[in-house]
Every structure is written in C-alpha cells, then in structure tokens.
Design a protein around this motif. Sequence first.
Motif, mmCIF file in Angstrom:
data_model
loop_
_atom_site.group_PDB
_atom_site.id
_atom_site.type_symbol
_atom_site.label_atom_id
_atom_site.label_comp_id
_atom_site.label_asym_id
_atom_site.label_seq_id
_atom_site.Cartn_x
_atom_site.Cartn_y
_atom_site.Cartn_z
ATOM 1 N N VAL A 25 0.833 -1.199 0.000
ATOM 2 C CA VAL A 25 0.000 0.000 0.000
ATOM 3 C C VAL A 25 0.873 1.256 0.000
ATOM 4 N N ASP A 26 1.955 1.237 0.770
ATOM 5 C CA ASP A 26 2.877 2.381 0.771
ATOM 6 C C ASP A 26 3.464 2.603 -0.624
ATOM 7 N N ARG A 27 3.808 1.506 -1.277
ATOM 8 C CA ARG A 27 4.370 1.625 -2.629
ATOM 9 C C ARG A 27 3.315 2.149 -3.603
ATOM 10 N N ALA A 28 2.077 1.712 -3.441
ATOM 11 C CA ALA A 28 1.001 2.216 -4.296
ATOM 12 C C ALA A 28 0.817 3.713 -4.098
ATOM 13 N N ALA A 29 0.921 4.165 -2.839
ATOM 14 C CA ALA A 29 0.810 5.607 -2.572
ATOM 15 C C ALA A 29 1.934 6.369 -3.265
ATOM 16 N N ASP A 30 3.155 5.815 -3.243
ATOM 17 C CA ASP A 30 4.276 6.465 -3.935
ATOM 18 C C ASP A 30 4.014 6.555 -5.435
ATOM 19 N N HIS A 31 3.481 5.483 -6.000
ATOM 20 C CA HIS A 31 3.173 5.492 -7.433
ATOM 21 C C HIS A 31 2.135 6.558 -7.765
ATOM 22 N N LEU A 32 1.087 6.655 -6.953
ATOM 23 C CA LEU A 32 0.041 7.636 -7.224
ATOM 24 C C LEU A 32 0.560 9.057 -7.030
ATOM 25 N N GLU A 33 1.467 9.259 -6.076
ATOM 26 C CA GLU A 33 2.077 10.582 -5.910
ATOM 27 C C GLU A 33 2.862 10.965 -7.161
ATOM 28 N N ARG A 34 3.570 10.009 -7.722
ATOM 29 C CA ARG A 34 4.328 10.295 -8.939
ATOM 30 C C ARG A 34 3.390 10.610 -10.103
ATOM 31 N N VAL A 35 2.296 9.856 -10.208
ATOM 32 C CA VAL A 35 1.311 10.139 -11.254
ATOM 33 C C VAL A 35 0.764 11.548 -11.084
ATOM 34 N N GLY A 36 0.473 11.926 -9.835
ATOM 35 C CA GLY A 36 -0.035 13.267 -9.580
ATOM 36 C C GLY A 36 0.945 14.349 -10.001
ATOM 37 N N GLN A 37 2.242 14.135 -9.751
ATOM 38 C CA GLN A 37 3.257 15.107 -10.161
ATOM 39 C C GLN A 37 3.338 15.214 -11.685
ATOM 40 N N ILE A 38 3.277 14.069 -12.364
ATOM 41 C CA ILE A 38 3.324 14.085 -13.828
ATOM 42 C C ILE A 38 2.098 14.779 -14.394
ATOM 43 N N VAL A 39 0.938 14.527 -13.802
ATOM 44 C CA VAL A 39 -0.296 15.173 -14.265
ATOM 45 C C VAL A 39 -0.225 16.677 -14.055
ATOM 46 N N ASP A 40 0.291 17.115 -12.900
ATOM 47 C CA ASP A 40 0.423 18.554 -12.644
ATOM 48 C C ASP A 40 1.400 19.193 -13.629
ATOM 49 N N ASP A 41 2.504 18.512 -13.899
ATOM 50 C CA ASP A 41 3.479 19.045 -14.859
ATOM 51 C C ASP A 41 2.870 19.130 -16.251
ATOM 52 N N THR A 42 2.115 18.114 -16.631
ATOM 53 C CA THR A 42 1.448 18.131 -17.935
ATOM 54 C C THR A 42 0.420 19.248 -18.007
ATOM 55 N N SER A 43 -0.276 19.491 -16.890
ATOM 56 C CA SER A 43 -1.257 20.568 -16.858
ATOM 57 C C SER A 43 -0.590 21.922 -17.054
ATOM 58 N N ARG A 44 0.558 22.128 -16.410
ATOM 59 C CA ARG A 44 1.281 23.399 -16.598
ATOM 60 C C ARG A 44 1.743 23.561 -18.036
ATOM 61 N N LYS A 45 2.214 22.493 -18.639
ATOM 62 C CA LYS A 45 2.659 22.577 -20.033
ATOM 63 C C LYS A 45 1.481 22.832 -20.971
ATOM 64 N N THR A 46 0.320 22.343 -20.599
ATOM 65 C CA THR A 46 -0.849 22.482 -21.463
ATOM 66 C C THR A 46 -1.454 23.872 -21.386
ATOM 67 N N PHE A 47 -1.597 24.384 -20.176
ATOM 68 C CA PHE A 47 -2.323 25.638 -19.987
ATOM 69 C C PHE A 47 -1.429 26.833 -19.676
ATOM 70 N N GLY A 48 -0.124 26.649 -19.565
ATOM 71 C CA GLY A 48 0.759 27.746 -19.200
ATOM 72 C C GLY A 48 1.005 27.739 -17.706
ATOM 73 N N THR A 49 1.691 28.771 -17.231
ATOM 74 C CA THR A 49 2.115 28.804 -15.831
ATOM 75 C C THR A 49 1.305 29.754 -14.973
ATOM 76 N N GLY A 50 0.383 30.505 -15.537
ATOM 77 C CA GLY A 50 -0.379 31.445 -14.722
ATOM 78 C C GLY A 50 -1.126 32.425 -15.587
ATOM 79 N N ARG A 51 -1.459 33.596 -15.009
ATOM 80 C CA ARG A 51 -2.203 34.615 -15.737
ATOM 81 C C ARG A 51 -1.555 35.970 -15.552
ATOM 82 N N LEU A 52 -1.615 36.783 -16.608
ATOM 83 C CA LEU A 52 -1.131 38.146 -16.543
ATOM 84 C C LEU A 52 -2.284 39.071 -16.215
#
Length: 337
Positions: free
Chosen positions: A142-169
């Motif tokens: 279960v601990d290892r599964a949590a680590d895997h899901l944390e990594r997926v979350g980081q990749i998804v967040d990084d992909t979201s930033r690349k998709t939509f930009g880094t913020g708003r002006l």
Amino acid sequence: MLNAYGTANGCLTGLAATIGGEVPADAVWLDLVEPTAEEETHVEASLGIDIPTREELAEIEASSRLYQEDGAVFMTANLIRRGDNDQPESSPVTFIVKNNLLITIRYHHPQAFPVYVKRAMKPQATAMTGWGVFISLLEAVVDRAADHLERVGQIVDDTSRKTFGTGRLMGGAATKPLARPRGVNLEVLIQNIGEEGDFTSKMRESLVSIGRVVAFAQAIFDQLKQSREMKDNRARIKIVQRDIQSLTDHATFLSGKISFLLDAVLGLISIEQNGIIKIFSVAAVVFLPPTLVASIYGMNFHMMPELNWEYGYPIAIGLMILSAILPWLYFKQKGWL
C-alpha cells in the motif's frame, strides 16, 4: 527461486532452503519467485497444500482467488510495478498462510517485497509471525502504491502546466491567459497522458484486488482464536483497509483529472488545426478578387476596350491590389485575424 525467512531478536533473517530437504522449522515466510516445478512440488509435499499454478493465479473470479483449503488460507491480489522501461506491469501474487507460516508465490518483482525485507532486517514492533509478516507486506504494498500515485499526480500537474501555461497576466480589471509555452509537443503530451491513464487504471484494479484480500483476511481473523496478537492484527488490517479506500478515491480523482487533460489537449490540437485552416481560408478569400481581375483581363477577345487604355496595365494591377486589401481589412475589423 525459493527464499526462506525466519526471525531472530524481532528481526527478519534469511534461512537456507534447499530443494529436497525439509522446510526450516523456524521459518515464518517462504517466498517463491518464479518457482520451478521441483520447488513447487517440494513445498507442496512439505506443507501438505496444493499450490495454484500460474494459470490459476490469473483467474479473476473471487472463488478462485480467496478460499480455504487443507487448513490453509489462499489469497491472491494483482500487484503492480513499473518495469525497466517505466511501463506498468501487473501480475497476480498469491499469499498462503498455514499454521502461521506465510508462503508467497509471484512471477514478477514488485518493489514492495525487497523494500519490506530490507526494513524488516531491523527490530520490529509488530509480531513477526506468518500473519504478522503478511500484514506487513500488505502495508509495504500500500505504501508503494501511494508512492506510485504521488508520482502520477506530479506528472499530471506538470502536464497541466505545459498544457495551460504557468499562470495569468493581470491587465487592469481583466485577466489575460498566458499562451502555451513554446516547444511543447501536444502529441507527446497525449502520449504521456495516455501512459499515466493506463497506469492509474491498473493501479485502481490492483487496489480493488488488495481490498478484497484485506476484507477476506478480516473475516478469517474473526474466526481465529481471540488473542492479543489477533487483536493487533485486526487493528492493523483495518488501518490498511482505510488506506486502500483513500488511495482508491485518490486514483479515481486522478483518473478524472487525466480524462480532463486528455480532452483539453485534444481541444488545443483542434484549435491549432482550425487556426491553420482559417489562415488558408482567409488567404483564399483575399486572393480570390485579384485572381478574378487577372482572369478577366487575361481573356483573348479582340473587342476589349480596356486593351487600348494607355494606363490599363497599372490600373489593373492597382485594382488587383485594392481587391486583396479590402477583404483583409474587413477580416481585421471583424477580429477574424
């Protein structure tokens, strides 16, 4: 390969397990990794149980994965790992408990197993019995599964930033969204999103199968003699069950976020394609009037009054330029460019 483990001073220790001899009397865990037919036969003869084959492990019905037979408890769950190429690998792992001896049969190498063995080589506060090691292994999984899901979350967040930009002006009272960073390949983003979506799907399947094992183990604990160890095991298994439920909910959340990102990236690709088509459409409309003028004065009729004009040629050129500029100005005024 057959690995045998015992306990000494509250620590897990390795034991010699030779084929053809008896299973060590002080063993609490036998780990069969891609076992040969000879190893399976040896363990079956020593313990008086029928070890399920690899084909039987792959069956998905609960009656084939969770049952009691010959005084032993059989529990099978799908465990997931990332392979050498970072691709998800899911394979069933069987846990067998008989006379407080744990036997595991697996045909791949989940990282939770070596992590637990390394950690258990130090003194443990939990009972180092067959059931105790079983629960500790589930905790490591279960601990290892949590680590895997944390990594997926980081990749998804990084992909979201690349998709939509880094913020708003900030532009006065209104906001202007930043453009998508240059050099970002949307096709690569789709591939990354698809890989993480596949991994998350397999992880949810794994968590569901582990949850069934935990629920079955809880039912077994209720049937066993009530002792202090069993009370501790029951409390630990309830914690594992709550962790599995929270991770399942988190995996569901990540699946929804991945689906949203996939739709967003596909929408951006469609917008870019529409932009390209729009450019070609505007160019076609802009050059249509000049082409019409050139076609008219390119006719080979003898009776064309404009052929005798002294300034016919520059007038025709100017007319073609003007007929191209006017549509362009109109599109610009409408905001279509």
